[in-house]
Design a protein around this motif. Structure first.
Motif, short mmCIF file in Angstrom:
data_model
loop_
_atom_site.label_atom_id
_atom_site.label_comp_id
_atom_site.label_asym_id
_atom_site.label_seq_id
_atom_site.Cartn_x
_atom_site.Cartn_y
_atom_site.Cartn_z
N VAL A 1 0.86 -1.19 0.00
CA VAL A 1 0.00 0.00 0.00
C VAL A 1 0.90 1.23 0.00
N VAL B 1 -5.62 -7.48 -7.13
CA VAL B 1 -6.43 -6.76 -6.14
C VAL B 1 -7.90 -7.15 -6.26
N ILE C 1 -2.21 0.63 -4.51
CA ILE C 1 -1.55 -0.65 -4.28
C ILE C 1 -0.64 -0.93 -5.47
#
Length: 298
Positions: free
Chosen positions: A169, A207, A242
């Motif tokens: 992150v 993701v 991300i």
């Protein structure tokens, strides 16, 4: 009958020395063998190239006209042979690679420089594109090798090396996620606006899969294509992003920090690929060996 390089060399040697004896010595031939080569060339061209008697040898007018043409042809063909041998032994050639932008902006320049030091005549054609396009370029033979991301399910492509890239992150230092002491969880991300790279990118596929498996719906603030755009949007306060830990963009912004995600799903498969059944140029084989060593060292 085709032109023979040995016959052309024989003609040029006789023209330059004005003597069959001297030309035969220069070429390490017997004089009868040299005579056969000159006669064969004359028959091939349908021309008389020399006027000769017991005392001297002289080019005919046609021979004078032909001499520079055959000198140029010999020079060109000799260089073709030199260049072909260099390609065959890896002393020159072109590495055609399609790769993820992450790799192009991080490890690739160092590897290119290292191979250029070892093989000064090497050239590179680099296509930095999203994973799906990497696969397409290799499949269509517009690139000989590719460094791609995501799951690979294509019988036309052969995996030369497989690995993983951990995702992190990226957020401003002042962001709550940057300040918390525990590792960031998927639940933390679900409660935070996200700047995610567009669908079709390998990071986005990871993701989306992680959220889908957890039956979570993220709040997506923006969907840029490129990581640098995602970083700029995070810097502007639109959310967190991300990215792969290896991405140069992660380290490019001093006011941003990278934090690990406490979830094994946040890893991106990466693979070095080529088209199945295709032979790589020797210089590309050398680059592949360097690249695999680099990936293994991570």
């Amino acid at each position: 009958m085709d032109l023979n390089l040995r016959d052309i060399r024989a003609f040029i040697a006789v023209a330059q020395t004005g003597s069959f004896t001297q030309a035969a010595t220069r070429l390490h031939l017997s004089q009868p063998a040299l005579t056969v080569q000159i006669r064969r060339l004359e028959e091939t061209l349908g021309l008389r190239l020399f006027d000769r008697n017991s005392r001297k040898v002289a080019l005919t007018p046609t021979g004078r006209d032909v001499l520079p043409l055959l000198q140029k042809s010999l020079h060109d063909m000799e260089h073709v042979l030199i260049d072909a041998r260099a390609l065959g032994d890896g002393a020159s050639g072109t590495v055609r690679i399609a790769c993820l932008p992450t790799f192009a902006a991080s490890s690739l320049p160092e590897l290119v420089q290292a191979l250029k030091e070892a093989v000064p005549r090497v050239r590179f054609q680099v296509r930095d594109v999203v994973a799906s396009m990497v696969n397409t370029l290799v499949r269509n033979e517009e690139a000989d090798i590719g460094l791609t991301g995501g799951e690979l399910d294509d019988a036309n492509l052969e995996v030369l090396h497989a690995g993983i890239d951990r995702l992190v992150v990226v957020c401003p230092k002042r962001h709550a996620l940057a300040k918390q002491r525990r590792k960031i969880t998927l639940a933390d991300l679900a409660a935070t606006p996200l700047v995610l790279t567009a669908q079709g990118t390998s990071v986005r596929a990871v993701v989306d899969s992680a959220f889908a498996n957890a039956r979570c719906v993220p709040e997506i603030a923006c969907e840029p294509t490129y990581m640098m755009s995602a970083v700029a949007m995070v810097r502007a306060g639109l959310g967190v992003t991300i990215l792969p830990a290896s991405a140069r963009e992660v380290r490019a912004e001093p006011e941003l920090v990278a934090r690990p995600v406490d979830d094994p799903a946040f890893t991106r498969p990466i693979a070095l690929i080529k088209k199945r059944g295709r032979t790589l140029p020797p210089v590309t084989e050398a680059f592949v060996a360097m690249l695999i060593a680099k990936l293994d060292a991570k």
